[in-house]
Design a protein around this motif. Structure first.
Motif, PDB file in Angstrom:
ATOM      1  N   THR A  43      12.416  -3.345   5.654  1.00  0.00           N
ATOM      2  CA  THR A  43      13.304  -4.509   5.748  1.00  0.00           C
ATOM      3  C   THR A  43      13.469  -5.196   4.388  1.00  0.00           C
ATOM      4  OG1 THR A  43      11.455  -5.951   6.230  1.00  0.00           O
ATOM      5  CG2 THR A  43      12.574  -4.949   8.121  1.00  0.00           C
ATOM      6  N   ALA A  44      14.323  -6.216   4.377  1.00  0.00           N
ATOM      7  CA  ALA A  44      14.594  -6.982   3.152  1.00  0.00           C
ATOM      8  C   ALA A  44      13.302  -7.530   2.560  1.00  0.00           C
ATOM      9  CB  ALA A  44      15.558  -8.124   3.471  1.00  0.00           C
ATOM     10  N   GLN A  45      12.380  -7.889   3.460  1.00  0.00           N
ATOM     11  CA  GLN A  45      11.085  -8.418   3.033  1.00  0.00           C
ATOM     12  C   GLN A  45      10.352  -7.408   2.158  1.00  0.00           C
ATOM     13  OE1 GLN A  45       8.673  -9.336   6.450  1.00  0.00           O
ATOM     14  NE2 GLN A  45       7.043 -10.185   5.162  1.00  0.00           N
ATOM     15  N   ALA A  46      10.448  -6.140   2.540  1.00  0.00           N
ATOM     16  CA  ALA A  46       9.788  -5.086   1.769  1.00  0.00           C
ATOM     17  C   ALA A  46      10.540  -4.823   0.469  1.00  0.00           C
ATOM     18  CB  ALA A  46       9.698  -3.804   2.598  1.00  0.00           C
ATOM     19  N   THR A  47      11.863  -4.984   0.516  1.00  0.00           N
ATOM     20  CA  THR A  47      12.677  -4.732  -0.673  1.00  0.00           C
ATOM     21  C   THR A  47      12.153  -5.544  -1.851  1.00  0.00           C
ATOM     22  OG1 THR A  47      14.566  -4.456   0.811  1.00  0.00           O
ATOM     23  CG2 THR A  47      15.052  -4.654  -1.548  1.00  0.00           C
ATOM     24  N   GLU A  48      11.732  -6.751  -1.530  1.00  0.00           N
ATOM     25  CA  GLU A  48      11.250  -7.650  -2.588  1.00  0.00           C
ATOM     26  C   GLU A  48       9.961  -7.175  -3.234  1.00  0.00           C
ATOM     27  OE1 GLU A  48      10.976 -11.584  -0.896  1.00  0.00           O
ATOM     28  OE2 GLU A  48      13.009 -11.390  -0.086  1.00  0.00           O
ATOM     29  N   CYS A  49       9.237  -6.297  -2.524  1.00  0.00           N
ATOM     30  CA  CYS A  49       7.934  -5.843  -3.041  1.00  0.00           C
ATOM     31  C   CYS A  49       8.021  -4.550  -3.845  1.00  0.00           C
ATOM     32  CB  CYS A  49       6.948  -5.589  -1.904  1.00  0.00           C
ATOM     33  SG  CYS A  49       6.877  -6.858  -0.663  1.00  0.00           S
ATOM     34  N   ILE A  50       9.202  -3.928  -3.901  1.00  0.00           N
ATOM     35  CA  ILE A  50       9.278  -2.617  -4.569  1.00  0.00           C
ATOM     36  C   ILE A  50       8.916  -2.775  -6.040  1.00  0.00           C
ATOM     37  CG2 ILE A  50      10.734  -0.606  -5.052  1.00  0.00           C
ATOM     38  CD1 ILE A  50      12.572  -1.496  -2.810  1.00  0.00           C
ATOM     39  N   ALA A  71       0.839  -1.202   0.000  1.00  0.00           N
ATOM     40  CA  ALA A  71       0.000   0.000   0.000  1.00  0.00           C
ATOM     41  C   ALA A  71       0.874   1.252   0.000  1.00  0.00           C
ATOM     42  CB  ALA A  71      -0.923  -0.004   1.216  1.00  0.00           C
ATOM     43  N   VAL A  72       1.983   1.192   0.747  1.00  0.00           N
ATOM     44  CA  VAL A  72       2.872   2.356   0.833  1.00  0.00           C
ATOM     45  C   VAL A  72       3.537   2.609  -0.529  1.00  0.00           C
ATOM     46  CG1 VAL A  72       4.900   3.328   1.963  1.00  0.00           C
ATOM     47  CG2 VAL A  72       3.271   1.943   3.277  1.00  0.00           C
ATOM     48  N   PHE A  73       3.984   1.532  -1.164  1.00  0.00           N
ATOM     49  CA  PHE A  73       4.635   1.708  -2.473  1.00  0.00           C
ATOM     50  C   PHE A  73       3.660   2.282  -3.504  1.00  0.00           C
ATOM     51  CE2 PHE A  73       7.679  -1.828  -1.078  1.00  0.00           C
ATOM     52  CZ  PHE A  73       8.667  -0.922  -0.736  1.00  0.00           C
ATOM     53  N   SER A  74       2.417   1.809  -3.497  1.00  0.00           N
ATOM     54  CA  SER A  74       1.410   2.361  -4.425  1.00  0.00           C
ATOM     55  C   SER A  74       1.192   3.843  -4.141  1.00  0.00           C
ATOM     56  CB  SER A  74       0.073   1.624  -4.263  1.00  0.00           C
ATOM     57  OG  SER A  74       0.237   0.268  -4.520  1.00  0.00           O
ATOM     58  N   ALA A  75       1.156   4.180  -2.852  1.00  0.00           N
ATOM     59  CA  ALA A  75       0.972   5.585  -2.466  1.00  0.00           C
ATOM     60  C   ALA A  75       2.143   6.425  -2.964  1.00  0.00           C
ATOM     61  CB  ALA A  75       0.833   5.693  -0.947  1.00  0.00           C
TER      62      ALA A  75
END
Lengths: 320, 320
Positions: free
Chosen positions: B31-38, B9-13
């Protein structure tokens, strides 16, 4: 004298209540102005008794001013109850004045320190009782425990789930007063302490009793009320805002009416000054006839269930 | 790391904000977990900078635990702001931890004693700013005056109408703390004291700023939120409860959507820790992409309007 809608709404409520409750007798108090409004059916009713008062207590006065208006309909009605000429009293008058008159004329159930205003809420599952809603701005842990105990008697649930209103559910939230109250409620084996509850979960129905101080409870109740009125108003405006909306609004009317009726605050009208030696019920200022009738229903129920005696029994131990 | 909906949601924003605000540069922490979602569009974006953190600060921890998690994305983001590598910081993380990190890393505007959480409300007429919504459980009259003054800077109204949240509008209601705060606000010529306001009038829009302590403000906000969610849910159930209702519900969909959008809390997402030396914005835990975008919008607006400088100027007199 009724609330904002005046004595007419009260008389209509009385007519309906006398029909529905065959053992009910009503003594009604009001000024000469109200006397003129009494419908014929009530004038001739065997179980309706009109008591004309010299004056009505203005809501603009300070609560303690009631002590200088002992000929007002409000004072006379509570006095009637105190003199054991009635089992319960219902009024749409000033909450503060009712509190002062109630404390002075009726006194407290032995063992209870201060009255708390308690009302039912509609929830997703059944109803929740919340107290205090405005009588006690300053509280202490022992008083909050008493609120929980009084609420448990009123709720008629054997071992009711009791939650404390707080700004978070974690045990470290909200300061030491709430932590101490939590410990006291947790220790009472007649209660099931359900922890802290946040105000956005008041309508979930996961607890039977929500305990809070009178300031917070009053704000929570009024904020919910305000949000509900706002949403209903906005929905109406949305339907009225276009030709299409008006048409669909007509079609949706049965659905919308059913929706509104479900959580109509009038259905839950009738707040109790819990802790007084006799049932004193406050009807909301904006109550209509149906809502005032519901407040009479609360008085009837508390009388039938012998609430004062139950409270006295519950708090007897703490007196001895 | 976002709120309940996670980093997506943050990346879409961020994508939407970078499109809409051509001068905006975003440094995002996770974190690394979020890195994968960019998303690829952000990876390649010249004005998007990814900062990988070692850990995320769990909402289950105590706020002060943040001081032992200085490699968390929350701490690093606020530190980035403190090091003047950014003009504002937006986070969906723990309110308490953000407060602790903000006070420690950013410090206060000179002359302001404590930060207050402030948010806009939709009303019948324009918007109202309300504070405090949870930062200060214990307040005093001087602090409530500061809240009013901070709110007046944020509201950008020349001489804003300021009301104190109380359980009645009469001047004798609510105890001496509120009476003293009322006198202080009334004496400040930059403010227009509008008296006490009851919680059922918070949405009227008759005042620009509503001042209250953090406990009461939090309860009022959440009670309103809870009532709104309840009514919307019940309305949906009413339409879904019958064949006829389902049909009419389909027809009414455009009207109902318009209605819901009007007071969608996501539209007003983005609470400010007012009083900190730099803009720190808290996004609601349940914020979706659009709501998080709105919180970024609050950060952009406060930066453009140079809120910290305005606050500093307003409180300079009290320091000298």
């Amino acid at each position: 004298m009724g609330g904002d809608l005046g004595p007419h709404a009260v008389f209509s409520a009385c007519e309906k209540a006398l029909l529905d409750f065959p053992f009910l007798e009503i003594s009604a108090f009001g000024t000469a102005q109200a006397t003129e409004c009494i419908p014929l059916s009530l004038q001739q009713h065997a179980r309706f008794d009109w008591k004309q008062a010299h004056e009505t207590f203005s809501a603009e006065l300070k609560p303690t001013d009631i002590l200088r208006h002992k000929q007002s309909s409000l004072w006379l009605a509570v006095e009637h109850l105190a003199m054991e000429k009635a089992d319960a009293c219902v009024s749409g008058g000033s909450t503060g004045a009712l509190m002062v008159a109630g404390k002075r004329l009726l006194g407290m159930v032995p063992g209870i320190d201060r009255p708390a205003i308690c009302q039912r809420w509609p929830t997703r599952k059944g109803q929740t009782h919340m107290l205090d809603l405005g009588a006690n701005l300053d509280v202490n842990p022992a008083l909050l425990l008493q609120f929980a105990q009084m609420g448990s008697v009123l709720s008629e649930v054997a071992r009711p789930r009791v939650a404390l209103l707080n700004i978070g559910t974690e045990s470290n939230k909200g300061g030491s007063l709430l932590a101490q109250a939590a410990a006291l409620i947790d220790q009472d084996e007649a209660l099931l302490f359900a922890g802290f509850i946040e105000a956005n979960h008041l309508l979930d129905g996961d607890v039977d009793i929500v305990v809070t101080d009178g300031f917070t409870g009053n704000v929570a109740l009024k904020a919910s009320e305000g949000a509900a009125v706002f949403l209903i108003e906005q929905l109406k405006a949305a339907f009225m805002g276009s030709w299409y909306g008006k048409l669909v609004g007509q079609l949706a009317k049965p659905v919308l009416l059913k929706w509104r009726t479900q959580f109509d605050p009038g259905r839950y009208n009738g707040a109790s000054f819990l802790g007084l030696s006799k049932p004193l019920i406050k009807s909301h200022g904006s109550a209509d006839a149906q809502a005032f009738y519901n407040a009479i229903g609360v008085a009837v129920a508390q009388t039938e269930h012998k609430l004062p005696a139950l409270l006295a029994a519950r708090f007897k131990a703490s007196v001895e």
